[in-house]
Write an enzyme that holds these catalytic residues in place. Structure first.
Site, mmCIF file in Angstrom:
data_model
loop_
_atom_site.group_PDB
_atom_site.id
_atom_site.type_symbol
_atom_site.label_atom_id
_atom_site.label_comp_id
_atom_site.label_asym_id
_atom_site.label_seq_id
_atom_site.Cartn_x
_atom_site.Cartn_y
_atom_site.Cartn_z
ATOM 1 N N HIS A 153 -22.287 -70.779 24.674
ATOM 2 C CA HIS A 153 -20.841 -70.589 24.792
ATOM 3 C C HIS A 153 -20.330 -72.298 25.103
ATOM 4 O O HIS A 153 -21.007 -72.699 26.122
ATOM 5 C CB HIS A 153 -20.418 -69.678 25.780
ATOM 6 C CG HIS A 153 -20.630 -68.233 25.475
ATOM 7 N ND1 HIS A 153 -19.517 -67.546 24.651
ATOM 8 C CD2 HIS A 153 -21.783 -67.522 25.136
ATOM 9 C CE1 HIS A 153 -20.052 -66.523 24.413
ATOM 10 N NE2 HIS A 153 -21.306 -66.200 24.688
ATOM 11 N N GLU A 202 -15.822 -66.318 17.858
ATOM 12 C CA GLU A 202 -17.341 -65.909 18.065
ATOM 13 C C GLU A 202 -17.718 -66.561 16.897
ATOM 14 O O GLU A 202 -17.453 -66.149 15.770
ATOM 15 C CB GLU A 202 -17.422 -64.415 18.161
ATOM 16 C CG GLU A 202 -18.930 -63.877 18.472
ATOM 17 C CD GLU A 202 -19.037 -62.368 18.771
ATOM 18 O OE1 GLU A 202 -20.059 -61.897 19.178
ATOM 19 O OE2 GLU A 202 -17.853 -61.851 18.762
ATOM 20 N N CYS A 211 -15.452 -60.255 23.715
ATOM 21 C CA CYS A 211 -16.641 -60.687 23.682
ATOM 22 C C CYS A 211 -17.368 -60.768 24.993
ATOM 23 O O CYS A 211 -16.713 -61.226 25.794
ATOM 24 C CB CYS A 211 -16.718 -62.131 23.136
ATOM 25 S SG CYS A 211 -18.447 -62.840 23.133
#
Length: 278
Positions: A153, A202, A211
């Site tokens: 991320h 995503e 998410c």
């Protein structure tokens, strides 16, 4: 032979769950083509991710996760809550991102998400850099935090996540060569010491209503920068998750999961042949 499935969601992040633990359920070999065919919202069942449950020697069962584009990924927090609900009891779940645990309770499903990783090569990045404030920018999105919580991320802290053109910038950042395994893109605003507003692009899916790993990564990134306390509510378009980063370095995510409906499909309708029971 028809294959049974369960349609589920966590805050609108939706899944088609296939259970291959029963040898009588003769599933075809799962690959990107079949996963993307089933995930297609016009010609398939429709979902953000296809979830395949298999036997495991490490946990109660193994969970494999295929994005809507067919790519197999390491972790999905919302899917972990969903299969925890489906299992109906505390469970240890083997994933490509590590061993997770899910515990149903009156307030939802609590998932032990493991420990975050901040090393540049654990995210991974194409070359070494400080992941606390990465020296990267895409227009007004600058200096993200990089963290791996089972999958990679990048988190950008902005005044208003809904003012960011994620449909344009999300795919640019996701596929930038600096992220050799692509990246999940998070834009977040800290609204209080215990509250964050979040939107997520995503990888392999696009904009999503929720998410779970993104909520975990964003909360930990904000905690790492000293912007929030060790327990926060992260509000996504689909609803809210509570994220706690414990003193032992483990992340706990708590939130709801819902079963939508059950059905079956014939693999031949998608050009695939069912397997044979053992």
């Amino acid at each position: 032979m028809r294959i049974d499935f369960t349609k589920m969601h966590g805050l609108g992040n939706d899944f088609v769950v296939l259970d291959a633990r029963n040898p009588a359920q003769a599933l075809p070999a799962m690959d990107a083509a079949l996963a993307s065919a089933l995930a297609n919202r016009r010609t398939g069942i429709g979902c953000d991710q296809l979830i395949l449950l298999e036997p495991s020697e490490l946990g109660d069962f193994r969970m494999r996760i295929f994005n809507a584009d067919g790519s197999e990924v390491e972790a999905c927090g919302n899917a972990t809550r969903a299969v925890g609900l489906l299992h109906g009891a505390p469970a240890r779940i083997e994933t490509l991102g590590g061993l997770l645990s899910a515990t149903p309770s009156d307030t939802g499903i609590a998932v032990e998400m493991g420990q975050p990783r901040f090393d540049w090569d654990a995210i991974p990045l194409a070359y070494a850099m400080d992941t606390h404030t990465m020296p990267l920018a895409w227009e007004d999105l600058t200096n993200p935090v990089g963290v791996n919580v089972g999958n990679p991320h990048a988190i950008f802290f902005v005044p208003d996540p809904y003012a960011v053109d994620m449909e344009r910038l999300g795919p640019l950042i996701e596929t930038d060569p600096v992220f050799p395994e692509r990246i999940n893109v998070n834009v977040a605003a800290v609204t209080a010491r215990d509250a964050i507003t979040l939107r997520v692009w995503e990888r392999g899916v696009g904009l999503t209503l929720a998410c779970g790993t993104g909520a975990c990564a964003t909360a930990v990134g904000a905690m790492k920068r000293g912007l929030v306390d060790r327990k926060v509510t992260v509000t996504l378009p689909g609803g809210a998750l509570v994220i706690e980063w414990r003193e032992d370095d483990g992340i706990v995510m708590t939130g709801p999961a819902t079963e939508s409906f059950r059905g079956s499909f014939d693999p031949a309708d998608y050009g695939f042949a069912a397997g044979s029971p053992d």
